[in-house]
Design a protein around this motif. Sequence first.
Motif, PDB file in Angstrom:
ATOM      1  N   GLU A  57      83.706  15.645  34.797  1.00 15.28           N
ATOM      2  CA  GLU A  57      84.514  16.156  35.901  1.00 15.28           C
ATOM      3  C   GLU A  57      85.818  15.300  35.726  1.00 15.28           C
ATOM      4  OE1 GLU A  57      82.916  15.943  39.573  1.00 15.28           O
ATOM      5  OE2 GLU A  57      82.053  13.995  39.275  1.00 15.28           O
ATOM      6  N   VAL A  58      86.912  15.968  36.388  1.00 17.02           N
ATOM      7  CA  VAL A  58      88.061  15.116  36.867  1.00 17.02           C
ATOM      8  C   VAL A  58      88.256  14.964  38.274  1.00 17.02           C
ATOM      9  CG1 VAL A  58      90.493  15.158  36.698  1.00 17.02           C
ATOM     10  CG2 VAL A  58      89.215  16.127  34.749  1.00 17.02           C
ATOM     11  N   GLN A  59      88.256  13.608  38.639  1.00 17.46           N
ATOM     12  CA  GLN A  59      88.308  13.290  40.073  1.00 17.46           C
ATOM     13  C   GLN A  59      89.877  12.820  40.486  1.00 17.46           C
ATOM     14  OE1 GLN A  59      85.497  10.265  40.479  1.00 17.46           O
ATOM     15  NE2 GLN A  59      83.749  11.525  40.218  1.00 17.46           N
ATOM     16  N   VAL A  60      90.298  13.605  41.313  1.00 17.71           N
ATOM     17  CA  VAL A  60      91.806  13.139  41.877  1.00 17.71           C
ATOM     18  C   VAL A  60      91.374  12.549  43.388  1.00 17.71           C
ATOM     19  CG1 VAL A  60      94.218  13.852  42.368  1.00 17.71           C
ATOM     20  CG2 VAL A  60      92.629  15.001  40.554  1.00 17.71           C
ATOM     21  N   GLN A  61      91.961  11.540  43.577  1.00 22.73           N
ATOM     22  CA  GLN A  61      92.028  10.847  44.931  1.00 22.73           C
ATOM     23  C   GLN A  61      92.476  11.778  46.026  1.00 22.73           C
ATOM     24  OE1 GLN A  61      94.224   7.217  45.069  1.00 22.73           O
ATOM     25  NE2 GLN A  61      94.004   6.823  47.364  1.00 22.73           N
ATOM     26  N   ASN A  62      91.893  11.843  47.003  1.00 22.78           N
ATOM     27  CA  ASN A  62      91.964  12.634  48.220  1.00 22.78           C
ATOM     28  C   ASN A  62      93.342  12.596  48.651  1.00 22.78           C
ATOM     29  OD1 ASN A  62      89.210  13.842  48.034  1.00 22.78           O
ATOM     30  ND2 ASN A  62      88.408  12.407  49.673  1.00 22.78           N
ATOM     31  N   GLY A  63      93.698  13.923  48.999  1.00 22.47           N
ATOM     32  CA  GLY A  63      95.141  13.796  49.690  1.00 22.47           C
ATOM     33  C   GLY A  63      96.344  13.643  48.761  1.00 22.47           C
ATOM     34  N   LYS A  64      95.892  13.673  47.386  1.00 22.20           N
ATOM     35  CA  LYS A  64      97.088  13.369  46.595  1.00 22.20           C
ATOM     36  C   LYS A  64      97.547  14.919  45.938  1.00 22.20           C
ATOM     37  CE  LYS A  64      97.201   8.727  46.918  1.00 22.20           C
ATOM     38  NZ  LYS A  64      98.381   8.325  47.762  1.00 22.20           N
ATOM     39  N   LYS A  65      98.953  14.976  45.931  1.00 27.77           N
ATOM     40  CA  LYS A  65      99.521  16.097  45.644  1.00 27.77           C
ATOM     41  C   LYS A  65      99.743  16.277  43.976  1.00 27.77           C
ATOM     42  CE  LYS A  65     101.666  17.613  49.825  1.00 27.77           C
ATOM     43  NZ  LYS A  65     102.985  18.061  50.480  1.00 27.77           N
ATOM     44  N   VAL A  66      99.317  17.271  43.260  1.00 29.99           N
ATOM     45  CA  VAL A  66      99.460  17.141  41.975  1.00 29.99           C
ATOM     46  C   VAL A  66     100.678  18.217  41.509  1.00 29.99           C
ATOM     47  CG1 VAL A  66      98.324  17.780  39.497  1.00 29.99           C
ATOM     48  CG2 VAL A  66      96.988  16.671  41.651  1.00 29.99           C
ATOM     49  N   GLY A  67     101.430  17.829  40.592  1.00 27.22           N
ATOM     50  CA  GLY A  67     102.343  18.748  40.025  1.00 27.22           C
ATOM     51  C   GLY A  67     102.264  18.968  38.579  1.00 27.22           C
ATOM     52  N   THR A  68     102.294  20.267  38.115  1.00 30.18           N
ATOM     53  CA  THR A  68     102.142  20.613  36.475  1.00 30.18           C
ATOM     54  C   THR A  68     103.410  21.409  36.155  1.00 30.18           C
ATOM     55  OG1 THR A  68      99.849  20.783  36.864  1.00 30.18           O
ATOM     56  CG2 THR A  68     100.558  21.555  35.048  1.00 30.18           C
ATOM     57  N   LEU A  69     103.935  21.040  35.139  1.00 29.16           N
ATOM     58  CA  LEU A  69     105.274  21.679  34.627  1.00 29.16           C
ATOM     59  C   LEU A  69     104.745  23.070  34.126  1.00 29.16           C
ATOM     60  CD1 LEU A  69     108.056  21.855  33.606  1.00 29.16           C
ATOM     61  CD2 LEU A  69     107.279  20.733  31.534  1.00 29.16           C
ATOM     62  N   GLY A  70     105.188  24.215  34.863  1.00 24.64           N
ATOM     63  CA  GLY A  70     104.839  25.533  34.170  1.00 24.64           C
ATOM     64  C   GLY A  70     105.651  25.784  33.107  1.00 24.64           C
ATOM     65  N   GLN A  71     104.773  26.497  32.100  1.00 25.40           N
ATOM     66  CA  GLN A  71     105.075  26.960  30.712  1.00 25.40           C
ATOM     67  C   GLN A  71     105.449  28.418  30.462  1.00 25.40           C
ATOM     68  OE1 GLN A  71     105.248  24.616  28.385  1.00 25.40           O
ATOM     69  NE2 GLN A  71     104.742  23.140  29.734  1.00 25.40           N
TER      70      GLN A  71
END
Length: 254
Positions: A57-71
């Motif tokens: 699994e991948v764990q992201v710290q709570n409350g952190k916003k993730v941005g991914t460049l659209g393709q």
Amino acid sequence: MVQTVNLKKSFGERILFQEINVKLDTGKRYGLIGANGAGKTTFLKILSGEEEATEGEVQVQNGKKVGTLGQNQFAFEEYSIFDTVLLGNKKLYNAIKEKEELYMVEYTDEIGDRLGELEMVCCEEDPTYEYDVKITRILEDLGFPAARQTDLMSTLTGGDKFKVLLAQVLYPRPDVLFLDEPTNNLDITTIGWLENKLQHHDGTMVVISHDRHFLNAVCTHILDVDYKQIRSFSGNYDDWYIASMLITKQNETD
């Protein structure tokens, strides 16, 4: 801020990588490199949640916003250039658009209550009430004067569409940034602008690029996808190259 736990990805009997345990820290900018077919893009998609891992699994710290460049450059054809960037924060976009619709109908107490709720959302997502200024500025930096920002995305060429997608992911200033080949179709001036932007990103970043100069300019660490493993190195691409050559020579003499 982001970490993987016993991550594995396979396609049938072919294993791309396995037992991957890496921690991606705040304030570090990682260049993700490896031979074609090694699994760079797949790993990035798993990190961003676009693709499932086979195990782990991948764990992201709570409350952190993730941005991914659209393709997908054609995903926003019916939206204006400005609104496409605003969609980088969907919660804010939806609240603003609903407010605009409610202002067009006859006022009732229910509408007043709903407008109050939407105002709270806007305040949470844009505390300084400067979303329009920020979006206008970033688009102007990318070569879109204010007069053009109401044009539809369908009127743009592929290179310009990609610039807008860049603006879309950068505008909300996400805590975690995932970028796959962000320099594609960009001119030298825009690449320089992007390098400066990313150098000031104070969250976590993972970027795939075949541009050695770009990796040297923006990365503080390198993640090397090789032999079904992912190894982390301190420094930029040139630092990784020197270190990897030393490791190769040591292995040859052992």
